[in-house]
Design an enzyme around this catalytic site. Structure first.
Site, short mmCIF file in Angstrom:
data_model
loop_
_atom_site.label_atom_id
_atom_site.label_comp_id
_atom_site.label_asym_id
_atom_site.label_seq_id
_atom_site.Cartn_x
_atom_site.Cartn_y
_atom_site.Cartn_z
N GLY A 277 53.41 -24.44 -9.69
CA GLY A 277 52.64 -23.51 -8.68
C GLY A 277 51.39 -23.45 -9.12
N CYS A 346 38.14 2.66 -8.57
CA CYS A 346 37.91 4.05 -9.50
C CYS A 346 38.93 3.66 -10.82
CB CYS A 346 38.19 5.03 -8.66
SG CYS A 346 37.11 5.36 -7.27
C1 LIG Z 1 56.92 -18.61 -11.74
C2 LIG Z 1 57.65 -19.70 -11.75
C3 LIG Z 1 57.47 -21.13 -11.53
C4 LIG Z 1 55.93 -21.54 -11.39
O1 LIG Z 1 55.24 -21.31 -12.58
P1 LIG Z 1 53.64 -21.89 -12.61
O2 LIG Z 1 53.20 -21.69 -13.96
O3 LIG Z 1 53.05 -21.52 -11.40
O4 LIG Z 1 53.53 -23.59 -12.40
C5 LIG Z 1 58.20 -22.03 -11.46
N1 LIG Z 1 59.67 -21.56 -11.55
C6 LIG Z 1 60.18 -20.41 -11.77
C7 LIG Z 1 61.51 -20.11 -11.79
C8 LIG Z 1 59.14 -19.55 -11.92
O5 LIG Z 1 59.43 -18.38 -12.26
#
Ligand SMILES: *Cc1c(COP(=O)(O)O)cnc(C)c1O
Length: 421
Positions: A277, A346
């Protein structure tokens, strides 16, 4: 590398000056670069070339449909963690056979919805979930394809709130119990075992914890196969970190990550899935804000921006660092001086940076937060009745608003007054 660079003294997103977008859209806003998103996705594709694989973008990091479609058009799969994300992936045109469903708390409704609209696999996180999923699938006359998420008990050495692979974390089943649960899975009428899943955390800046976890998964693959299970697919999760500062961070490159994966799993004849991600989205997005005031305090000056913790919560929530740079490039010889960079909300937690050296800035000037594409817009809220800020996508010399700023009426009219008032 990203595509946010100064040209003629003005910060651009690809070929578009950010001053132009700010004038048209108003600040604050998120801005994403198509070229950067595509480039990062392809780095993973190239890193795994030579192995049967699917790169599933972790939607939770940046979930705008325009981004999902951009990646989906390149063949990306999607990792979803809720029924809402599943629907977004579908709305973006990604077919069910490229969607994997992760998360510790899937409900029956979510299972049913995904089963009826198509799903590549569920990444199941407990024996309890496995049994419920079997019931739901069997009642629909289906078998749900699953991997079991195993918790390898390795420390990802990342921020406490985003470490997920230690035995005290809520995720997955202890790797030592996996064989028993697979044995049960084989007896359940609504379950079809297809593989194993692991995800040990986010913003990892070292390959060693990945390799430690993956080696355990490779061993488990051999054991489960010896037990008679069909393990044809391994989902290795996401988590590869990105540099948040220009200078002193050098997280591993996707190419090295891919080479390590090929080394660990190369002889197993398996299909590999990964769920990045942050590495795809993080440096593909910036947040642009305006200075409202430069407030001179006692011994400390505050740069008060029109963006706040509700728009970008990472500094308040994780103590995260974001480089903050002026949109109009500072003249090279300019003296920098330390300021606290804050938002208007705030509470004192609404602080983006303390005593950050900045060139002289004044009311009306624009600044950009780098590396804000992942876990930025998706974690925003309307705290202080501040409207969610727009998202803009740039492609070459074009840009489009991919989520408009809501009006105050839209926000306020969502409330309902009960009869007695
Ligand atoms: C959050 C998550 C990802 C992505 O993680 P990144 O650090 O953004 O690459 C992938 N798989 C699962 C199951 C996650 O919870």
């Amino acid at each position: 590398m990203d595509h946010f660079l100064y040209r003629d003294g003005i910060l651009h997103a690809e070929d578009v000056p950010l001053t132009e977008i700010a004038a048209a859209v108003g600040t604050p806003f998120y801005c994403y670069s198509t070229a950067t998103l595509e480039r990062h996705f392809r780095l993973f594709q190239d890193a795994l070339a030579g192995m049967d694989h699917l790169v599933c973008f972790a939607i939770k990091s940046l979930s705008n449909q325009a981004v999902l479609r951009t990646l989906g058009n390149l063949g990306a799969g999607m990792d979803v963690v809720s029924g809402g994300e599943y629907r977004r992936a579908q709305a973006a045109g990604v077919p069910g056979e490229r969607i994997v469903f992760s998360g510790v708390g899937k409900t029956r409704e979510e299972m049913e919805y995904a089963l009826s609209h198509g799903i590549r696999q569920f990444n199941v996180e407990s024996a309890e979930e496995l049994r419920v999923l079997s019931q739901v699938a069997a009642s629909m006359g289906k078998r749900a394809p699953i991997t079991l998420r195993v918790n390898p008990d390795v420390d990802a050495k990342t921020h406490e709130k985003i470490a997920t692979g230690r035995k005290e974390d809520k995720f997955g089943v202890p790797i030592a119990s996996a064989r028993n649960i697979y044995a049960e899975a084989a007896t359940l009428p609504g379950i079809e075992v297809v593989g194993i899943d692991v995800h040990i955390g986010s913003q990892l800046t070292d390959l060693a914890p990945f390799e430690a976890a993956f080696t355990k998964v490779a061993d488990l693959t051999r054991e489960l196969r010896a037990d008679g299970h069909v393990i044809r697919r391994l989902d290795l999760g996401g988590g590869l970190g990105i540099p948040y500062t220009r200078s002193n961070e050098t997280p591993p490159l996707p190419l090295d990550y891919g080479a390590m994966i090929q080394r660990v799993f190369g002889d197993l004849d398996v299909e590999i899935e990964i769920e990045p991600g942050r590495l795809i989205a993080g440096n593909a997005g910036i947040l642009v804000a305006s200075v409202i005031y430069l407030k001179e305090g006692e011994g400390r000056d505050f740069l008060i921006l029109d963006a706040a913790m509700n728009d970008l919560i990472r500094p308040a929530m994780y103590g995260a660092h974001h480089d903050i740079i002026p949109v109009i490039e500072a003249v090279a010889a300019t003296d920098q001086r330390p300021v606290d960079i804050v938002g208007p909300v705030c509470e004192s937690g609404d602080t983006f940076a303390k005593q950050r050296a900045m060139p002289p800035l004044d009311a009306g000037d624009l600044v950009a937060f780098r590396s804000a594409g992942a876990y930025g817009a998706v974690m925003s809220s309307e705290y202080n009745t501040r409207p969610l800020i727009p998202e803009v996508l740039v492609k070459g010399d074009q840009y489009a608003v991919i989520r408009p700023r809501p009006s105050f009426d839209e926000i306020i009219n969502r409330d309902r007054l009960p009869e007695w008032l």
